[in-house]
Write an enzyme that holds these catalytic residues in place. Structure first.
Site: not given
Length: 452
Positions: A262, A316, A319, A325
């Site tokens: 990541e 997203e 999250k 985030e």
């Protein structure tokens, strides 16, 4: 004749294998998270990635069977994840065999599952049962794969940089005491035995400070000197990887490969967090993509190519936590790019749910790209930095250059934004620059400063 035919066949296989290995080492992967209630179905995601992007590998945070089915016969490799809570039970061979039978065997090899990662940053959890069973579970899952006749799926586990007790200077990198011999030595021995990589998640974003902004973002800076090697590091990303390598080498495992599981940069944060911006995310990820495709190593590992997984495919919206985030994505749920990171094929934009709009036709008649009225100097300077990093010849806006005068950010931005637009396809989106550019039919050239 038979011998010659067999030789030709083997040579063809060798060439195709080498080409495949070369193509995979320079490509880029992406983490495909699903914590959103507005995301497209996996079948559309698979089609979009295959047909519209240069991405050739994905990493998912579970073994979602819908996703595994969707990526069947796409040629895209898939890394799957064992849930943290499953680790203790999977140290048992019968449990591991059942897990492989349920989550790997039904899909592989139609879906090119190339790797299983056991948990996610387990060493940062402080959960003793997870940590103590991590390496045993890795070994047992590998054995279960072999018993199932599956020999081309690697087993590893991803780590945050918190595994290091020393990371600066990079040559002094070492694992946390207590874990170095008890956990990392046997883990690295297993990885060496199985020819699997050590997976690490380096995030310069989390090391950002205003004073170190350029160092974190691959921008021009004075660098950070390693007094032990004499190397001056010009970016934090290389320093993080070399610190990891140094820790591995101190244990005698410098030969084990490294995969970046990541890394990335969020495009939106809560107020008062200067690290976040569309420009910073585009700059950081764009540089990562370019480095990956060029096969760039690091000062201590100059000849290595790092398989790299950007975080993440989509924003997203479910999250938890701070705004950042929910804003790590490269694409919106309709597949439109949040910014240009060099991921799309042939300069195309993402499209709607059909998997990508057709490339827009050029607008008839000569047009030039210039800044919109009212755009801040800060945003325009970011455009200059970005365009100059993308191959634009910026010498004309340097002192003594034909377009240096008038010496102001808006004038310089006009030149480089237009040069980028004219040399990257002359499509409307080549003049977008995060909604700061506009096309005009009036030639902005002046004096000796000629606009192409």
């Amino acid at each position: 004749m038979v011998a010659k035919t067999n030789l030709s066949h083997h040579l063809l296989l060798l060439v195709s294998t080498l080409l495949h290995l070369f193509s995979t080492t320079i490509a880029i992967g992406v983490n495909y998270g699903t914590q959103g209630n507005n995301l497209p179905p996996p079948s559309q995601v698979a089609n979009f990635i295959k047909t519209q992007t240069i991405i050739d590998s994905i990493k998912i945070f579970d073994t979602n069977h819908d996703i595994l089915n969707a990526f069947a016969n796409t040629g895209i490799t898939v890394t799957v994840t064992v849930g943290n809570g499953d680790i203790p039970s999977l140290a048992n061979l019968n449990s591991a065999r059942g897990w492989v039978a349920a989550n790997i065997a039904p899909f592989h090899p139609q879906t090119r599952i190339n790797r299983i990662v056991v948990g996610n940053e387990i060493m940062a959890t402080a959960n003793k049962p997870w940590i103590s069973n991590l390496v045993p579970a890795m070994r047992t899952i590998h054995k279960a794969l072999l018993l199932a006749g599956i020999r081309n799926v690697q087993v590893t586990t991803p780590h945050s940089l918190g595994i290091l007790s020393i990371s600066e200077p990079p040559s002094a990198g070492q694992f946390r005491r207590g874990f170095d011999r008890a956990i990392f030595a046997p883990m690295l021995q297993f990885l060496r035995e199985t020819k699997s990589p050590f997976m690490v998640n380096p995030y310069p974003y989390f090391g950002y400070s205003p004073k170190m902004a350029n160092y974190a973002l691959f921008k021009r800076n004075r660098g950070v000197h390693d007094r032990y090697t004499g190397i001056t590091y010009t970016n934090m990303y290389d320093a993080m990887l070399d610190a990891t390598y140094s820790a591995m080498r101190k244990l005698g495992y410098g030969d084990v490969g490294i995969v970046v599981g990541e890394t990335g940069w969020p495009s939106v944060c809560d107020p008062g967090q200067p690290a976040c911006s569309m420009e910073n995310a585009a700059w950081f990820n764009g540089n990562l993509v370019r480095r990956s495709r060029q096969g760039k190593g690091t000062p201590l590992m100059p000849n290595r190519r790092f398989e790299t997984y950007l975080f993440s495919l989509f924003n997203e919206n479910l999250k938890p936590g701070p705004t950042a985030e929910r804003n790590w994505g490269l694409f919106r749920p309709d597949f439109s790019p949040i910014y240009d990171a060099g991921i799309l094929r042939n300069g195309q934009r993402g499209g709607g749910r059909g998997g990508g709009r057709q490339r827009p036709r050029p607008t008839p008649g000569k047009q030039w790209c210039v800044p919109k009225p009212g755009v801040s100097d800060q945003a325009l300077q970011a455009n200059i930095d970005y365009a100059c990093s993308q191959g634009v010849d910026c010498k004309p806006i340097q002192p003594g250059g034909a377009c240096f005068d008038p010496n102001n950010v808006r004038s310089h931005a006009s030149y480089v934004m237009n040069f980028f637009y004219q040399t990257h396809g002359r499509q409307a989106f080549n003049c977008d620059f995060s909604n700061t550019g506009v096309l005009t039919a009036v030639n902005p050239g002046h004096g000796t400063c000629r606009f192409i």
